[in-house]
Design a protein around this motif. Sequence first.
Motif, PDB file in Angstrom:
ATOM      1  N   THR A 323       0.828  -1.209   0.000  1.00 16.30           N
ATOM      2  CA  THR A 323       0.000   0.000   0.000  1.00 16.30           C
ATOM      3  C   THR A 323       0.860   1.255   0.000  1.00 16.30           C
ATOM      4  O   THR A 323       0.559   2.236  -0.694  1.00 16.30           O
ATOM      5  CB  THR A 323      -0.947  -0.008   1.213  1.00 16.30           C
ATOM      6  OG1 THR A 323      -1.862  -1.103   1.093  1.00 16.30           O
ATOM      7  CG2 THR A 323      -1.734   1.294   1.313  1.00 16.30           C
ATOM      8  N   VAL A 324       1.955   1.244   0.768  1.00 16.18           N
ATOM      9  CA  VAL A 324       2.877   2.382   0.770  1.00 16.18           C
ATOM     10  C   VAL A 324       3.476   2.568  -0.627  1.00 16.18           C
ATOM     11  O   VAL A 324       3.588   3.701  -1.122  1.00 16.18           O
ATOM     12  CB  VAL A 324       3.984   2.184   1.823  1.00 16.18           C
ATOM     13  CG1 VAL A 324       5.040   3.277   1.694  1.00 16.18           C
ATOM     14  CG2 VAL A 324       3.391   2.206   3.223  1.00 16.18           C
ATOM     15  N   GLU A 325       3.836   1.476  -1.284  1.00 18.06           N
ATOM     16  CA  GLU A 325       4.375   1.566  -2.644  1.00 18.06           C
ATOM     17  C   GLU A 325       3.330   2.141  -3.599  1.00 18.06           C
ATOM     18  O   GLU A 325       3.614   3.041  -4.399  1.00 18.06           O
ATOM     19  CB  GLU A 325       4.818   0.186  -3.125  1.00 18.06           C
ATOM     20  CG  GLU A 325       5.994  -0.412  -2.364  1.00 18.06           C
ATOM     21  CD  GLU A 325       6.366  -1.783  -2.911  1.00 18.06           C
ATOM     22  OE1 GLU A 325       6.060  -2.059  -4.093  1.00 18.06           O
ATOM     23  OE2 GLU A 325       6.943  -2.587  -2.152  1.00 18.06           O
ATOM     24  N   TRP A 326       2.108   1.613  -3.514  1.00 16.79           N
ATOM     25  CA  TRP A 326       1.010   2.072  -4.376  1.00 16.79           C
ATOM     26  C   TRP A 326       0.751   3.558  -4.186  1.00 16.79           C
ATOM     27  O   TRP A 326       0.529   4.302  -5.156  1.00 16.79           O
ATOM     28  CB  TRP A 326      -0.228   1.240  -4.075  1.00 16.79           C
ATOM     29  CG  TRP A 326      -1.532   1.790  -4.547  1.00 16.79           C
ATOM     30  CD1 TRP A 326      -1.954   1.935  -5.833  1.00 16.79           C
ATOM     31  CD2 TRP A 326      -2.608   2.257  -3.721  1.00 16.79           C
ATOM     32  NE1 TRP A 326      -3.235   2.458  -5.863  1.00 16.79           N
ATOM     33  CE2 TRP A 326      -3.654   2.657  -4.576  1.00 16.79           C
ATOM     34  CE3 TRP A 326      -2.790   2.346  -2.340  1.00 16.79           C
ATOM     35  CZ2 TRP A 326      -4.851   3.163  -4.100  1.00 16.79           C
ATOM     36  CZ3 TRP A 326      -3.987   2.843  -1.854  1.00 16.79           C
ATOM     37  CH2 TRP A 326      -5.008   3.245  -2.725  1.00 16.79           C
ATOM     38  N   ALA A 327       0.792   4.011  -2.929  1.00 17.05           N
ATOM     39  CA  ALA A 327       0.478   5.410  -2.627  1.00 17.05           C
ATOM     40  C   ALA A 327       1.567   6.370  -3.067  1.00 17.05           C
ATOM     41  O   ALA A 327       1.372   7.583  -3.045  1.00 17.05           O
ATOM     42  CB  ALA A 327       0.216   5.573  -1.129  1.00 17.05           C
ATOM     43  N   SER A 328       2.715   5.849  -3.476  1.00 19.28           N
ATOM     44  CA  SER A 328       3.797   6.722  -3.946  1.00 19.28           C
ATOM     45  C   SER A 328       3.643   7.072  -5.423  1.00 19.28           C
ATOM     46  O   SER A 328       4.396   7.886  -5.952  1.00 19.28           O
ATOM     47  CB  SER A 328       5.160   6.065  -3.714  1.00 19.28           C
ATOM     48  OG  SER A 328       5.308   4.907  -4.518  1.00 19.28           O
ATOM     49  N   PHE A 329       2.660   6.451  -6.100  1.00 18.19           N
ATOM     50  CA  PHE A 329       2.430   6.706  -7.519  1.00 18.19           C
ATOM     51  C   PHE A 329       1.088   7.390  -7.733  1.00 18.19           C
ATOM     52  O   PHE A 329       0.156   7.237  -6.929  1.00 18.19           O
ATOM     53  CB  PHE A 329       2.435   5.387  -8.313  1.00 18.19           C
ATOM     54  CG  PHE A 329       3.754   4.671  -8.317  1.00 18.19           C
ATOM     55  CD1 PHE A 329       4.775   5.077  -9.163  1.00 18.19           C
ATOM     56  CD2 PHE A 329       3.974   3.605  -7.456  1.00 18.19           C
ATOM     57  CE1 PHE A 329       5.997   4.428  -9.168  1.00 18.19           C
ATOM     58  CE2 PHE A 329       5.189   2.942  -7.454  1.00 18.19           C
ATOM     59  CZ  PHE A 329       6.206   3.356  -8.312  1.00 18.19           C
ATOM     60  N   ASP A 330       0.999   8.114  -8.806  1.00 15.01           N
ATOM     61  CA  ASP A 330      -0.294   8.630  -9.241  1.00 15.01           C
ATOM     62  C   ASP A 330      -1.197   7.426  -9.491  1.00 15.01           C
ATOM     63  O   ASP A 330      -0.824   6.505 -10.230  1.00 15.01           O
ATOM     64  CB  ASP A 330      -0.117   9.438 -10.528  1.00 15.01           C
ATOM     65  CG  ASP A 330      -1.402  10.119 -10.981  1.00 15.01           C
ATOM     66  OD1 ASP A 330      -2.466   9.453 -10.937  1.00 15.01           O
ATOM     67  OD2 ASP A 330      -1.352  11.286 -11.383  1.00 15.01           O
ATOM     68  N   PRO A 331      -2.402   7.382  -8.870  1.00 11.95           N
ATOM     69  CA  PRO A 331      -3.254   6.192  -9.004  1.00 11.95           C
ATOM     70  C   PRO A 331      -3.675   5.893 -10.438  1.00 11.95           C
ATOM     71  O   PRO A 331      -4.029   4.758 -10.762  1.00 11.95           O
ATOM     72  CB  PRO A 331      -4.466   6.513  -8.126  1.00 11.95           C
ATOM     73  CG  PRO A 331      -4.458   8.001  -7.983  1.00 11.95           C
ATOM     74  CD  PRO A 331      -3.017   8.403  -8.016  1.00 11.95           C
TER      75      PRO A 331
END
Length: 384
Positions: A323-331
Amino acid sequence: MPTPPDFARPGHLGNLTPEQALKLQQTWIHLLRLCNLPSSVPHRTPNLTPSLQPQLADPSPASVWRLLWNLFLHDHPDVTLLRFLRARKWDVPSALSTLLSVLNWRRALRLDDVLIRQGDSLPSSDQGGFLAQYRSGKAYVRGSDRQARPVFVIKVALHDPKAQTEEAMEMFILHSIETIRTMMRFPEQETSCLVFDLSGFGMRNMDFHVVRFLVQVFEARYPEYLGVLLVHNAPFVFGGIWRMIKPWLDPVIVSKINFTTGNADLARFIAPENLQTCYGGSDAWEYRYIEHVEGENARMQSEKKDEMHAERNGLIQQFELLTVEWASFDPDSVEGRRKAAERDDLAKQLGDSFWKLDPYVRARTYYHRAGVIDNGVIDFKAAK
């Protein structure tokens, strides 16, 4: 035009705008910070943790983590957080404040430690009153509506406000809601259908305490769990009561209320094959409470419980880091979508792990004995 299923509506998982997905990311980062998992994306999500911590009765990361993951059950965790975001019009601080209030409330009532763990054996000042609600047949789940939502029927004429304490009724309501939550599987079911059957209703059945409590829990404690509420066969006397009750209700709740009269009217919402014969349908089933079976909760004392906890906790840790990795990118970016797909796959594994752990932490209920809930397989029309 038929009403679209829950998951096909805007603001639900799989149907988010880029802005809504970003707010979901922000909500996750705030929660993970409260659980003491550092975020690598502070530039995209201002740190609200200091302002959120005073709202928690026990702000220790371990306590927040445990309460949060107990709340998720078998669902994709995003589904739960999106309930709070939709209920608070996508205002992240407001959604978080409401969520933390719910965690505090669950902790104060010891819902996970007492109500869910002990169920039919609930130690209460009015244990008989609690069990009497299940034995009475005044409320039960049977079938699903035309949107595949579980149908919870409440036969108001069977309720005597003086026959049990207010505490017993509140515990019965909460235990019923918590049990229904386990029957709701994303994406088929995100909400429930409540039928208030007022056939034979009289003023002797009116319980304003129960009405207020239901309003409170669906608005503040279980937001976005109610899909539709059908008030069926309301007698003339109910008109005056409705004028008193309506001002208590949030407009969102009011918008979900429909008045039905007669079997044909009810069938607009629930197909005949899912309606009991007493409502003009083809389902001849009648409710009969199945008593607690000696030894049915033996696995709650098993040493294997630790193994099941460890397996689930390992998946949770993976999900949080992903989730931390996912949140570092534009969704809406390629990498953001790829990470979202990985999270979805892991969420399915988390759902499976819940059902493995469930018999070790949750007392069996009538719905387990009847075959409605069977190791993660849900049959709203079990034959028993």
